[in-house]
Design an enzyme around this catalytic site. Sequence first.
Site, short mmCIF file in Angstrom:
data_model
loop_
_atom_site.label_atom_id
_atom_site.label_comp_id
_atom_site.label_asym_id
_atom_site.label_seq_id
_atom_site.Cartn_x
_atom_site.Cartn_y
_atom_site.Cartn_z
N GLY A 45 -3.53 0.82 0.77
CA GLY A 45 -3.05 1.45 -0.45
C GLY A 45 -1.59 1.15 -0.68
O GLY A 45 -0.85 0.84 0.27
N GLN A 50 6.84 1.96 -4.10
CA GLN A 50 7.03 1.16 -2.88
C GLN A 50 7.52 -0.25 -3.15
O GLN A 50 8.03 -0.92 -2.26
CB GLN A 50 5.75 1.12 -2.04
CG GLN A 50 5.40 2.47 -1.43
CD GLN A 50 4.16 2.38 -0.57
OE1 GLN A 50 3.04 2.44 -1.08
NE2 GLN A 50 4.34 2.20 0.72
N CYS A 92 2.28 4.22 7.09
CA CYS A 92 2.69 3.90 5.73
C CYS A 92 3.43 2.56 5.76
O CYS A 92 4.24 2.32 6.67
CB CYS A 92 3.62 4.99 5.20
SG CYS A 92 4.26 4.66 3.56
N LEU A 93 3.16 1.70 4.78
CA LEU A 93 3.82 0.40 4.73
C LEU A 93 5.34 0.54 4.57
O LEU A 93 6.07 -0.39 4.91
CB LEU A 93 3.25 -0.44 3.58
CG LEU A 93 1.78 -0.87 3.72
CD1 LEU A 93 1.29 -1.53 2.43
CD2 LEU A 93 1.57 -1.78 4.92
N HIS A 134 -2.45 10.31 0.18
CA HIS A 134 -1.23 9.63 0.64
C HIS A 134 -0.51 8.96 -0.54
O HIS A 134 0.71 9.08 -0.70
CB HIS A 134 -1.60 8.61 1.72
CG HIS A 134 -0.45 7.81 2.25
ND1 HIS A 134 0.05 7.97 3.53
CD2 HIS A 134 0.31 6.84 1.69
CE1 HIS A 134 1.07 7.14 3.70
NE2 HIS A 134 1.25 6.42 2.61
N GLU A 135 -1.29 8.25 -1.39
CA GLU A 135 -0.68 7.55 -2.53
C GLU A 135 -0.21 8.53 -3.60
O GLU A 135 0.85 8.33 -4.21
CB GLU A 135 -1.65 6.52 -3.12
CG GLU A 135 -2.14 5.44 -2.15
CD GLU A 135 -1.04 4.78 -1.33
OE1 GLU A 135 0.10 4.64 -1.82
OE2 GLU A 135 -1.31 4.41 -0.17
N HIS A 138 3.11 9.68 -2.66
CA HIS A 138 4.16 8.70 -2.99
C HIS A 138 4.66 8.90 -4.43
O HIS A 138 5.86 8.77 -4.70
CB HIS A 138 3.63 7.26 -2.88
CG HIS A 138 3.77 6.65 -1.52
ND1 HIS A 138 4.99 6.47 -0.91
CD2 HIS A 138 2.85 6.15 -0.67
CE1 HIS A 138 4.80 5.90 0.27
NE2 HIS A 138 3.51 5.69 0.45
NI NI Z 1 2.54 4.93 2.12
#
Ligand code: NI
Length: 169
Positions: A45, A50, A92-93, A134-135, A138
């Site tokens: 995701g 991001q 998380c990226l 999670h998204e 963000h």
């Molecule tokens: Ni994330």
Amino acid sequence: MIRPILRYGEQVLHHPARPVASLTPEIDALIGDMIDTMYAAPGIGLAAPQIGAPFRIFVVDISIGRDPDGLIVMVNPEFVERDGMQTEQEGCLSIPGFDATVIRPKRVVVTGLDRHGVIHEREGTDVLARAFQHEMDHLDGTLFVDRLRGIKRDLIVRKIRKLSRAGKW
Ligand code: NI
């Protein structure tokens, strides 16, 4: 186009994103970049902030491209339902190298527009519910570490600060 993924500490990640007013060619290109960047990472995701775009858009594919129908694009998403509870490891990226156990709903229903402006309602359980939550976080400027308590959160934040001071973040 694959874009750099911003990391914890970049201001755009820590503030609420704004709704998309209209699906312009620029927004469509942004969504394309989000998809390319998510698959390249690889990740399940990615949210627009991001890659530095403060808009309420996320992309999710829990199959990471293996399922041709796995890609979900959500513009201006909203929760319709959230229930149950799951406790799993999460990363998380934007916080590479760290993960933690995060409590999330077991099931969520999200509604939002696809990249063509068509409204969809999506139900997710387990991993998909976690990815949606999670998204969505963000888009509200919340990262998974913000959902941790006390010592666990402090430990990760301290390590990030240390990496940051060393120029390794
Ligand atoms: Ni994330």
